[in-house]
Design a protein around this motif. Sequence first.
Motif, PDB file in Angstrom:
ATOM      1  N   THR A  20      77.843  17.342  25.123  1.00 52.35           N
ATOM      2  CA  THR A  20      78.680  16.541  26.011  1.00 52.35           C
ATOM      3  C   THR A  20      78.834  17.226  27.366  1.00 52.35           C
ATOM      4  OG1 THR A  20      79.901  15.473  24.221  1.00 52.35           O
ATOM      5  CG2 THR A  20      81.030  15.672  26.340  1.00 52.35           C
ATOM      6  N   ALA A  21      79.157  18.520  27.347  1.00 55.09           N
ATOM      7  CA  ALA A  21      79.343  19.253  28.610  1.00 55.09           C
ATOM      8  C   ALA A  21      78.030  19.317  29.397  1.00 55.09           C
ATOM      9  CB  ALA A  21      79.873  20.655  28.327  1.00 55.09           C
ATOM     10  N   SER A  22      76.934  19.574  28.716  1.00 55.58           N
ATOM     11  CA  SER A  22      75.632  19.640  29.391  1.00 55.58           C
ATOM     12  C   SER A  22      75.226  18.280  29.955  1.00 55.58           C
ATOM     13  CB  SER A  22      74.559  20.141  28.429  1.00 55.58           C
ATOM     14  OG  SER A  22      74.817  21.469  28.063  1.00 55.58           O
ATOM     15  N   ASP A  23      75.475  17.220  29.189  1.00 57.15           N
ATOM     16  CA  ASP A  23      75.165  15.875  29.676  1.00 57.15           C
ATOM     17  C   ASP A  23      75.978  15.539  30.915  1.00 57.15           C
ATOM     18  OD1 ASP A  23      73.364  15.525  27.615  1.00 57.15           O
ATOM     19  OD2 ASP A  23      74.660  14.189  26.444  1.00 57.15           O
ATOM     20  N   PHE A  24      77.278  15.929  30.910  1.00 58.35           N
ATOM     21  CA  PHE A  24      78.111  15.663  32.080  1.00 58.35           C
ATOM     22  C   PHE A  24      77.611  16.450  33.292  1.00 58.35           C
ATOM     23  CE2 PHE A  24      81.591  16.608  34.967  1.00 58.35           C
ATOM     24  CZ  PHE A  24      81.920  15.315  35.345  1.00 58.35           C
ATOM     25  N   ALA A  25      77.238  17.703  33.093  1.00 54.56           N
ATOM     26  CA  ALA A  25      76.705  18.511  34.198  1.00 54.56           C
ATOM     27  C   ALA A  25      75.447  17.854  34.767  1.00 54.56           C
ATOM     28  CB  ALA A  25      76.400  19.933  33.721  1.00 54.56           C
ATOM     29  N   GLY A  26      74.594  17.320  33.897  1.00 52.97           N
ATOM     30  CA  GLY A  26      73.394  16.620  34.353  1.00 52.97           C
ATOM     31  C   GLY A  26      73.724  15.349  35.114  1.00 52.97           C
ATOM     32  N   ALA A  75      76.479  14.793  36.814  1.00 60.47           N
ATOM     33  CA  ALA A  75      77.022  15.206  38.111  1.00 60.47           C
ATOM     34  C   ALA A  75      75.888  15.565  39.072  1.00 60.47           C
ATOM     35  CB  ALA A  75      77.979  16.381  37.935  1.00 60.47           C
ATOM     36  N   GLN A  76      74.879  16.250  38.573  1.00 54.97           N
ATOM     37  CA  GLN A  76      73.740  16.595  39.425  1.00 54.97           C
ATOM     38  C   GLN A  76      72.959  15.338  39.836  1.00 54.97           C
ATOM     39  OE1 GLN A  76      72.887  19.546  40.918  1.00 54.97           O
ATOM     40  NE2 GLN A  76      74.945  20.005  40.190  1.00 54.97           N
ATOM     41  N   GLN A  77      72.870  14.379  38.937  1.00 51.57           N
ATOM     42  CA  GLN A  77      72.204  13.115  39.282  1.00 51.57           C
ATOM     43  C   GLN A  77      72.972  12.397  40.390  1.00 51.57           C
ATOM     44  OE1 GLN A  77      71.633  10.494  35.937  1.00 51.57           O
ATOM     45  NE2 GLN A  77      70.387   9.072  37.108  1.00 51.57           N
ATOM     46  N   ALA A  78      74.307  12.405  40.316  1.00 52.03           N
ATOM     47  CA  ALA A  78      75.128  11.792  41.376  1.00 52.03           C
ATOM     48  C   ALA A  78      74.905  12.516  42.698  1.00 52.03           C
ATOM     49  CB  ALA A  78      76.600  11.832  40.983  1.00 52.03           C
ATOM     50  N   ARG A  79      74.817  13.826  42.652  1.00 52.99           N
ATOM     51  CA  ARG A  79      74.602  14.628  43.859  1.00 52.99           C
ATOM     52  C   ARG A  79      73.255  14.298  44.505  1.00 52.99           C
ATOM     53  NH1 ARG A  79      73.777  21.166  44.227  1.00 52.99           N
ATOM     54  NH2 ARG A  79      74.108  21.296  46.448  1.00 52.99           N
ATOM     55  N   ILE A  80      72.207  14.265  43.711  1.00 51.35           N
ATOM     56  CA  ILE A  80      70.866  13.968  44.229  1.00 51.35           C
ATOM     57  C   ILE A  80      70.804  12.555  44.804  1.00 51.35           C
ATOM     58  CG2 ILE A  80      68.468  13.603  43.515  1.00 51.35           C
ATOM     59  CD1 ILE A  80      68.933  15.949  41.519  1.00 51.35           C
ATOM     60  N   THR A  81      71.416  11.606  44.108  1.00 46.44           N
ATOM     61  CA  THR A  81      71.424  10.212  44.579  1.00 46.44           C
ATOM     62  C   THR A  81      72.175  10.093  45.900  1.00 46.44           C
ATOM     63  OG1 THR A  81      71.324   9.453  42.289  1.00 46.44           O
ATOM     64  CG2 THR A  81      71.982   7.838  43.933  1.00 46.44           C
ATOM     65  N   ALA A  82      73.289  10.822  46.043  1.00 47.14           N
ATOM     66  CA  ALA A  82      74.063  10.785  47.293  1.00 47.14           C
ATOM     67  C   ALA A  82      73.224  11.282  48.464  1.00 47.14           C
ATOM     68  CB  ALA A  82      75.329  11.618  47.153  1.00 47.14           C
ATOM     69  N   VAL A  83      72.449  12.334  48.248  1.00 45.71           N
ATOM     70  CA  VAL A  83      71.596  12.861  49.317  1.00 45.71           C
ATOM     71  C   VAL A  83      70.457  11.889  49.623  1.00 45.71           C
ATOM     72  CG1 VAL A  83      69.984  14.712  49.929  1.00 45.71           C
ATOM     73  CG2 VAL A  83      72.165  15.268  48.837  1.00 45.71           C
ATOM     74  N   GLN A  84      69.805  11.378  48.585  1.00 51.73           N
ATOM     75  CA  GLN A  84      68.678  10.469  48.771  1.00 51.73           C
ATOM     76  C   GLN A  84      69.069   9.186  49.491  1.00 51.73           C
ATOM     77  OE1 GLN A  84      67.273  10.002  44.749  1.00 51.73           O
ATOM     78  NE2 GLN A  84      65.760  11.639  44.966  1.00 51.73           N
ATOM     79  N   LYS A  85      70.256   8.667  49.155  1.00 55.67           N
ATOM     80  CA  LYS A  85      70.690   7.392  49.736  1.00 55.67           C
ATOM     81  C   LYS A  85      71.610   7.577  50.941  1.00 55.67           C
ATOM     82  CE  LYS A  85      69.391   4.908  45.923  1.00 55.67           C
ATOM     83  NZ  LYS A  85      69.167   3.651  45.432  1.00 55.67           N
ATOM     84  N   ASN A  86      71.876   8.840  51.325  1.00 59.24           N
ATOM     85  CA  ASN A  86      72.728   9.143  52.469  1.00 59.24           C
ATOM     86  C   ASN A  86      74.073   8.411  52.361  1.00 59.24           C
ATOM     87  OD1 ASN A  86      73.289  10.518  54.847  1.00 59.24           O
ATOM     88  ND2 ASN A  86      72.599   8.815  56.123  1.00 59.24           N
ATOM     89  N   SER A  87      74.707   8.579  51.201  1.00 51.65           N
ATOM     90  CA  SER A  87      75.948   7.865  50.921  1.00 51.65           C
ATOM     91  C   SER A  87      76.861   8.747  50.071  1.00 51.65           C
ATOM     92  CB  SER A  87      75.622   6.567  50.180  1.00 51.65           C
ATOM     93  OG  SER A  87      76.765   5.769  50.070  1.00 51.65           O
ATOM     94  N   THR A  88      78.054   8.266  49.775  1.00 52.12           N
ATOM     95  CA  THR A  88      79.000   8.980  48.909  1.00 52.12           C
ATOM     96  C   THR A  88      79.091   8.253  47.580  1.00 52.12           C
ATOM     97  OG1 THR A  88      80.291   9.759  50.798  1.00 52.12           O
ATOM     98  CG2 THR A  88      81.403   9.720  48.671  1.00 52.12           C
ATOM     99  N   TYR A  89      78.959   9.019  46.487  1.00 47.49           N
ATOM    100  CA  TYR A  89      79.051   8.443  45.143  1.00 47.49           C
ATOM    101  C   TYR A  89      80.023   9.247  44.304  1.00 47.49           C
ATOM    102  CZ  TYR A  89      74.941   5.734  46.369  1.00 47.49           C
ATOM    103  OH  TYR A  89      74.074   4.874  46.986  1.00 47.49           O
ATOM    104  N   SER A  90      80.746   8.548  43.444  1.00 47.81           N
ATOM    105  CA  SER A  90      81.738   9.171  42.569  1.00 47.81           C
ATOM    106  C   SER A  90      81.278   9.125  41.118  1.00 47.81           C
ATOM    107  CB  SER A  90      83.085   8.457  42.671  1.00 47.81           C
ATOM    108  OG  SER A  90      83.588   8.550  43.982  1.00 47.81           O
TER     109      SER A  90
END
Length: 196
Positions: free
Chosen positions: A47-53, A55-70
Amino acid sequence: MEPYEHSKRDGYSLVKLMISVVLVMILSSFAIPTTTTVIANLELRGTASDFAGLAQQARITAVQKNSTYSVLFNLTSGNGAYVDLNGNGSLDSDEPMIQFGGTATQVAAPSGVTGAPTNLDAAGGPLAWTAASGNISYNARGLPCNSGLTPCGSNVNYVFYFKDSRAFGANGWAAVSITAAGRTMVWWWNGSRWTN
């Protein structure tokens, strides 16, 4: 060729069979609790590892799309989290989502009361910073930010705690820390301290 005759030595006596069954039951009584603990630990760590992954997916998507994601935890059924790509505050079919394993849930900081672990960011804890509370967002630069501020306030650290319920009232604990620079780390409570 003479027909085979049975002797008293053939097979096992009922006493020998019962002794074997009792020995297997005694050995199982030691193995089953250990096995269930190992399985619960694996589910909680997953569960903790999946959540960390996620969060990293949200981070990468925010950079790729030049936007803010929660990343939000408000699933309508079950326990899990998702990246809110359209900002509507609810899970849509095209949004990345994880389901927590076993009985794991996301909980508030444990504060070290009644057998619970101390906070990761407590005085003397392994983290040298204080964590913000609430849902994490990532800005267009890929940095964690507080989406409650406009623009999304940066230089924010987060710790997310996960707990599961086990037999005899015991709990397992895991956590994910995310620094203001976006570094994600998964932690496990081993009964006396946090390890990663």
